[in-house]
Design a protein around this motif. Structure first.
Motif, PDB file in Angstrom:
ATOM      1  N   ARG A 133      19.679  39.841 -26.587  1.00 56.82           N
ATOM      2  CA  ARG A 133      20.276  40.349 -27.821  1.00 56.82           C
ATOM      3  C   ARG A 133      19.628  39.679 -29.036  1.00 56.82           C
ATOM      4  O   ARG A 133      19.302  40.340 -30.032  1.00 56.82           O
ATOM      5  N   PHE A 134      19.436  38.372 -28.936  1.00 54.86           N
ATOM      6  CA  PHE A 134      18.817  37.654 -30.051  1.00 54.86           C
ATOM      7  C   PHE A 134      17.406  38.178 -30.338  1.00 54.86           C
ATOM      8  O   PHE A 134      17.047  38.467 -31.495  1.00 54.86           O
ATOM      9  N   LEU A 135      16.589  38.307 -29.313  1.00 54.25           N
ATOM     10  CA  LEU A 135      15.208  38.741 -29.521  1.00 54.25           C
ATOM     11  C   LEU A 135      15.144  40.185 -29.990  1.00 54.25           C
ATOM     12  O   LEU A 135      14.242  40.547 -30.772  1.00 54.25           O
ATOM     13  N   GLN A 383      22.991  44.391 -25.682  1.00 57.23           N
ATOM     14  CA  GLN A 383      21.797  43.606 -25.919  1.00 57.23           C
ATOM     15  C   GLN A 383      20.893  44.183 -26.993  1.00 57.23           C
ATOM     16  O   GLN A 383      19.870  43.581 -27.321  1.00 57.23           O
ATOM     17  N   GLY A 384      21.275  45.316 -27.562  1.00 54.91           N
ATOM     18  CA  GLY A 384      20.404  45.936 -28.547  1.00 54.91           C
ATOM     19  C   GLY A 384      19.242  46.643 -27.868  1.00 54.91           C
ATOM     20  O   GLY A 384      19.135  46.705 -26.646  1.00 54.91           O
ATOM     21  N   ARG A 385      18.327  47.168 -28.676  1.00 58.19           N
ATOM     22  CA  ARG A 385      17.188  47.925 -28.145  1.00 58.19           C
ATOM     23  C   ARG A 385      15.903  47.151 -28.372  1.00 58.19           C
ATOM     24  O   ARG A 385      15.633  46.677 -29.473  1.00 58.19           O
ATOM     25  N   ASN A 386      15.132  47.003 -27.306  1.00 61.08           N
ATOM     26  CA  ASN A 386      13.836  46.337 -27.398  1.00 61.08           C
ATOM     27  C   ASN A 386      12.811  47.348 -27.904  1.00 61.08           C
ATOM     28  O   ASN A 386      12.304  48.181 -27.145  1.00 61.08           O
ATOM     29  N   ARG A 387      12.486  47.262 -29.171  1.00 57.01           N
ATOM     30  CA  ARG A 387      11.581  48.239 -29.770  1.00 57.01           C
ATOM     31  C   ARG A 387      10.120  47.985 -29.397  1.00 57.01           C
ATOM     32  O   ARG A 387       9.268  48.808 -29.657  1.00 57.01           O
ATOM     33  N   HIS A 388       9.842  46.832 -28.795  1.00 56.59           N
ATOM     34  CA  HIS A 388       8.466  46.565 -28.382  1.00 56.59           C
ATOM     35  C   HIS A 388       8.114  47.316 -27.103  1.00 56.59           C
ATOM     36  O   HIS A 388       7.118  48.041 -27.057  1.00 56.59           O
ATOM     37  N   GLU A 518      21.322  37.254 -39.311  1.00 60.77           N
ATOM     38  CA  GLU A 518      22.563  36.767 -38.717  1.00 60.77           C
ATOM     39  C   GLU A 518      23.563  37.891 -38.493  1.00 60.77           C
ATOM     40  O   GLU A 518      24.184  37.977 -37.425  1.00 60.77           O
ATOM     41  N   ASP A 519      23.720  38.788 -39.471  1.00 58.40           N
ATOM     42  CA  ASP A 519      24.700  39.861 -39.325  1.00 58.40           C
ATOM     43  C   ASP A 519      24.319  40.801 -38.181  1.00 58.40           C
ATOM     44  O   ASP A 519      25.192  41.289 -37.458  1.00 58.40           O
ATOM     45  N   ALA A 520      23.026  41.058 -38.030  1.00 58.01           N
ATOM     46  CA  ALA A 520      22.586  41.942 -36.949  1.00 58.01           C
ATOM     47  C   ALA A 520      22.917  41.341 -35.588  1.00 58.01           C
ATOM     48  O   ALA A 520      23.266  42.067 -34.646  1.00 58.01           O
ATOM     49  N   PHE A 521      22.816  40.037 -35.474  1.00 54.82           N
ATOM     50  CA  PHE A 521      23.094  39.402 -34.185  1.00 54.82           C
ATOM     51  C   PHE A 521      24.586  39.223 -33.957  1.00 54.82           C
ATOM     52  O   PHE A 521      25.106  39.570 -32.891  1.00 54.82           O
ATOM     53  N   THR A 522      25.317  38.685 -34.916  1.00 57.24           N
ATOM     54  CA  THR A 522      26.729  38.344 -34.696  1.00 57.24           C
ATOM     55  C   THR A 522      27.678  39.495 -34.980  1.00 57.24           C
ATOM     56  O   THR A 522      28.811  39.489 -34.478  1.00 57.24           O
ATOM     57  N   GLU A 523      27.262  40.457 -35.803  1.00 59.55           N
ATOM     58  CA  GLU A 523      28.135  41.524 -36.282  1.00 59.55           C
ATOM     59  C   GLU A 523      29.395  40.948 -36.932  1.00 59.55           C
ATOM     60  O   GLU A 523      30.461  41.578 -36.935  1.00 59.55           O
TER      61      GLU A 523
END
Length: 769
Positions: A133-135, A383-388, A518-523
C-alpha cells in the motif's frame, strides 16, 4: 506500564498463524493459553513468552556504518558491517531522502517491494499489505513479485490444466469428507500435521488429526509415498512406501500404466471430463518414445519394487480414492510434473468430484485447505494499484539483482529482469526461504540500499543498510481472520512495544508525510479507525444475510465473532462432475487438460505438453551421495521466533537437528547426538544428529528456518554453524514455465565434525558503533 497494558493482567484474546490464544502479562511475564475450543492446539504459541523481550529484539533504528559514511551503492560489507543507532526523525528523514533519490533517478522500476512473509495473523497489520500500500500510494508503484515459495510451480500449472487454483485447494475435498467417505488416501509427500496446523490469518480449530483418526477407525487406508514416515501422523496408521525423493512422477506413471494395461482405469470418465488422453496414452504406453512407463521401468527410478507398484495400482480400483500431492513435491526441479501427474492419476481412477475422492492437491499443506469456507467476507486492507506493473516470479530475486537486463522465460513469455537499486523488505526473511544463501549475499551486495522493518536481528536485518524496529503482533491491536476458519478474533494488545519499536503502519505514515503523500496512504485514519472501517465490511455482509451483526465496540468487547460458513457441497468440482457442459472448469477447453495445447505451444523442454518423467539435473553421485530433504520445521513457522523457547528446546547443543538412517551414519562413523558437517559445492553447515529408521536410507532431513549464522562472515562461503540448509540448496527455477522454488531437495555429503565447536551467535545483536 501503560493503563491499556496494565489491564492485560486478565487474559485477552489474540491470534497467530499457528493458533488462536489468550494472553496476559503478570509480574512482567507473558502467559499464553490456547483457544479453549481448539481440539488439537499448536504448541508453537509457547514461543511467545520468551520471545517478547528477548535480546534478539531490535530496540531502536539502526543504520549500517558503511552506508552512512559512504552513501548508497554496492557494498560487500553488507552482513559484515557494524551499525549506528539513530533517532526516529533523523532516520526517517534519511530514508525519505533516499526514496526520493531513487524515484527521481530510476522511478518505480528502481524499487523492489519484497515483504514476502507471513508476519502477522492480523489483517490490518499484515506487513506485506502495508508495504505494498505504501509503495503504491506514496511512491507510485514498484517492481512486484508473483506466486510463492510454497506453491510456485503448482499455482502456475494448475490454471492451465485444472482451472482456478483457489477452487482446487480451498473449495474441494474437505476433512469432513475424508472422515466420512474416503476408502483410500494415497498421499504423495504425506500430509504432515506440522504444516496443516498453520493457516494464514489464524486458526481456532485444528481438525486434521481427528479427521484422519476418524477415517482410519472407519476402515480408510492411508498410504504414504515419501522418504519420511513422519509425514503422516500415527493416527492415520499409514502404510509407508519409501520412494527415492523426487521420483513421484515416475511412480504415478507406472500406477496409471498398470491401470490401463489391466483395464482398471475409468475410460468413460476420461472421455467425458478430460481432453488430451490419447496423446498422453501414446507416451504412457511407449508408442511415442519406445519406452513404456510400466512398473518395471519405474522400479529402479523410484526404489519401489515393480511388484509393489502393480499391487498398489490394483488396490485402488473400485474404491473411493483420494489422491493428494504435497506442496513439497513441486518445490523441486520439474516440480510442475507431480502436480499434473497427480491429476491424471485421479482422473484415470474416475473419482474427481465425488465426496472424499478425486484430487486433493495440497490437502494438509496448510490449515485452511480442506475446510468449509466462511459465508461472509473478512477484513482486507486495500493495497492500492501498482501503476508500474513490472514483476518477477518471487523465487528469482537473486537472478534479478545479479543479472539486470537479462532475459528469462515465464509462462510462455520472454521477459527481462529490471534494474532494481533499492529493496524494501517488511515482514519476511529471505535468508530463511531463499536458496543458495551465498549467492543471495552476493546479490544483496549489488544494491544501492536495502531497507528492512524487523522485530528481531534476522540475517536479513543484519544485511540491511537501514533497519527500522517493528512491533511484534502482541504489541498492537488487530483483527485475526482466515477465509476458512469460523472465528474472527479481536486481537487485543497484550504488551507495550519493545524499546522504540513502532507499528509498520506508523512508520509508513511518517514516510508518506515526507514524500508528500500522507493522506493518500492513511486516508486520515488512525490504526483503530482502520480496524473499525475494515470490520464494517463483515458487519454489512452479516446484515444483508439477516444475521446478527454487532457493532465494532461489541465485537471488540466480546473478543471475537463466530461467522457463518458455506455448505460442504463439493464446490465447483462436484458441479463439474454432475454436468460438465453447464459447469465447465476454467481451462482453455473447459475440461481437465491431460494434454495442454497451450503449454505444448510454448515449446519448453523443461515442461512439455503433458506430464512426463524428466530426470533431475542434480542426482546423488560420488562427491555428494545423499539426498537432502529441506522441509518445514515443527517448532516454529518458517524462521519466525526461532529464538523462542519452544524452538530452541528442539535443538541439540544449539544446532538444528538433522535426521538420518543408522546405515548412513554407521558408514561415516556418526553416532546419535553427534554434530555433523553437511556440505556440497555451494556451501556447508553444521547440524546435530538424530538417528531414526523412519527415514529412507540415503536421505538426510534438515528443516529450514534455523537463523543463518556464518562462522566467519568475511568468507565468501562461510560455514553456517546453526544448521540453515539453504546454504546447500540450489537457486534455480522449477522450469521455464513457472520459475518456482526448488529448495526442497538437493544432494550433499556429510561427515562427523571433530573440531572445536563454534558458538551460536545468531540471536546476538550485531555490533553497534
Amino acid at each position: 506500564m501503560s493503563a491499556e497494558v496494565a489491564a492485560t493482567t486478565e487474559f485477552r484474546p489474540h491470534s497467530s498463524h499457528w493458533g488462536v490464544f489468550t494472553a496476559a502479562m503478570r509480574d512482567g511475564e507473558l502467559l499464553v493459553r490456547p483457544h479453549p475450543g481448539d481440539p488439537d492446539p499448536n504448541d508453537i504459541i509457547q514461543n511467545f513468552p520468551s520471545a517478547l523481550r528477548h535480546p534478539a529484539r531490535i530496540a531502536q533504528p539502526m543504520v549500517r556504518r558503511g552506508w552512512l559514511e559512504r552513501g548508497p551503492g554496492p557494498d560487500r560489507r553488507r552482513g559484515r558491517d557494524e551499525f549506528v543507532p539513530m533517532a526516529w526523525d533523523a532516520v526517517l528523514d534519511l530514508l525519505g531522502g533516499e526514496l526520493q533519490r531513487i524515484r527521481d533517478s530510476h522511478g518505480p522500476a528502481g524499487v523492489f517491494g519484497g515483504s514476502y512473509g507471513w508476519s502477522s495473523a492480523g489483517r490490518f497489520h499484515h506487513a506485506q499489505s502495508q508495504i505494498h500500500r505504501f509503495l503504491n500510494c506514496a511512491f507510485g508503484g514498484y517492481v512486484a513479485s508473483v506466486n510463492s515459495y510454497s506453491s510456485g510451480a503448482a499455482s502456475v500449472i494448475v490454471p492451465y490444466i485444472l482451472g482456478t487454483y483457489e477452487e482446487l485447494t480451498k473449495h474441494n475435498v474437505t476433512w469432513d469428507q475424508v472422515a466420512a467417505h474416503s476408502d483410500v488416501v494415497l498421499a504423495f509427500g504425506g500430509m504432515a500435521l506440522k504444516n496443516a496446523m498453520v493457516a494464514g490469518g489464524g486458526i481456532s480449530e485444528h481438525v486434521e488429526r481427528g479427521a484422519m483418526q476418524a477415517a482410519r477407525g472407519r476402515g480408510c487406508d492411508f498410504i504414504l509415498v515419501g522418504p519420511l514416515r513422519s509425514d503422516l501422523p500415527e493416527e492415520a496408521g499409514a502404510e509407508w512406501v519409501a520412494n527415492i525423493p523426487g521420483t513421484d512422477t515416475a511412480l504415478m506413471l507406472a500406477l496409471v500404466h498398470t491401470l490401463v494395461a489391466e483395464g482398471l482405469h475409468d475410460q468413460a470418465f476420461l472421455d467425458r471430463y478430460t481432453v488430451g488422453w490419447p496423446v498422453f496414452e501414446r507416451y504412457l504406453l511407449g508408442e511415442a518414445d519406445g519406452q513404456p512407463k510400466d512398473a518395471d521401468w519405474a522400479a529402479p527410478i523410484t526404489g519401489v519394487s515393480a511388484d509393489a507398484i502393480r499391487s498398489l495400482a490394483r488396490r485402488l480400483h473400485g474404491r473411493r480414492v483420494l489422491v493428494t500431492v504435497a506442496h513439497a513435491l513441486q518445490r523441486a526441479e520439474h516440480g510442475e510434473q507431480p502436480v499434473w501427474m497427480g491429476a491424471v492419476l485421479a482422473a484415470a481412477l474416475g473419482q474427481i468430484g465425488l465426496p472424499g475422492g478425486g484430487y486433493g492437491y495440497a490437502l494438509g499443506a496448510i490449515g485452511y485447505y480442506g475446510r468449509r469456507a466462511n459465508a461472509v467476507p473478512g477484513p482486507t486492507l486495500p493495497q492500492g494499484r501498482n501503476r508500474h506493473g513490472d514483476f518477477i516470479p518471487v523465487a528469482r530475486i537473486a537472478d534479478m539483482l545479479l543479472n539486470p537486463g537479462a532475459a528469462y522465460r515465464y509462462k510462455g513469455q520472454t521477459r527481462t529482469y529490471p534494474d532494481v537499486r533499492l529493496v524494501y523488505w517488511a515482514g519476511g526473511n529471505p535468508f530463511h526461504h531463499h536458496q543458495d544463501l551465498n549467492r543471495l549475499r552476493e546479490a544483496f551486495a549489488r544494491l544501492d540500499t536495502l531497507v528492512v522493518h524487523e522485530l528481531a536481528w534476522t540475517a536479513t536485518a543484519r544485511h540491511a543498510d537501514i533497519v527500522l524496529p517493528a512491533t511484534m503482533t502482541l504489541e498492537r491491536e488487530d483483527i485475526g481472520y482466515s477465509s476458512h476458519d469460523p472465528l474472527m478474533v479481536a486481537m487485543h494488545r497484550i504488551a507495550d512495544p519493545y524499546g522504540e519499536a513502532r507499528d509498520d503502519y506508523d512508520i509508513f505514515a511518517a514516510l508518506s508525510r515526507r514524500l508528500g503523500a500522507e493522506d493518500a496512504f492513511t486516508e486520515g485514519r488512525s490504526s483503530r479507525d482502520w480496524l473499525c472501517h475494515l470490520y464494517a465490511r463483515t458487519q454489512q455482509a452479516l446484515r444483508e444475510a439477516g444475521l446478527p451483526a454487532p457493532d465494532f465496540d461489541a465485537f471488540w468487547a466480546a473478543g471475537g465473532l463466530r461467522l457463518p460458513q458455506a455448505p460442504d457441497d463439493g464446490g465447483p468440482w462436484r458441479a463439474f462432475r454432475e454436468d460438465p457442459e453447464a459447469n465447465p472448469v476454467p481451462t482453455p477447453s473447459g475440461r481437465i487438460e491431460i494434454f495442454s495445447e497451450t503449454i505444448a505451444a510454448y515449446g519448453e523442454a523443461s515442461c512439455p505438453g503433458h506430464p512426463a518423467w524428466l530426470p533431475p539435473e542434480e542426482v546423488p553421485g560420488a562427491a555428494t551421495p545423499l539426498h537432502l530433504v529441506a522441509n518445514q520445521p515443527a517448532t516454529r513457522l518458517h524462521s519466525q521466533l526461532d529464538f523462542g523457547a519452544h524452538s530452541v528446546a528442539a535443538k541439540h547443543r544449539g544446532r538444528e537437528v538433522a535426521s538420518l538412517h543408522p546405515v548412513d551414519a554407521a558408514a561415516r562413523g556418526i553416532a546419535d547426538g553427534d554434530i555433523i558437517r553437511l556440505f556440497n559445492g555451494r556451501g556447508a553447515c553444521l547440524a546435530a544428529v538424530r538417528l531414526t529408521t523412519d527415514i529412507r536410507p540415503g536421505v538426510v532431513q534438515l528443516a529450514t528456518g534455523a537463523w543463518y549464522d556464518p562462522e566467519n562472515p568475511e568468507d565468501d562461503r562461510p560455514l553456517c554453524v546453526h544448521g540453515n540448509p539453504n546454504v546447500l540448496t540450489r537457486d534455480a527455477g522449477t522450469s521455464a514455465l513457472a520459475q518456482g522454488c526448488t529448495g526442497q531437495l538437493t544432494v550433499v555429503e556429510m561427515e562427523r565434525f571433530n573440531g572445536n565447536l563454534p558458538p551460536i551467535r545468531a540471536f546476538e545483536p550485531p555490533m553497534a558503533g
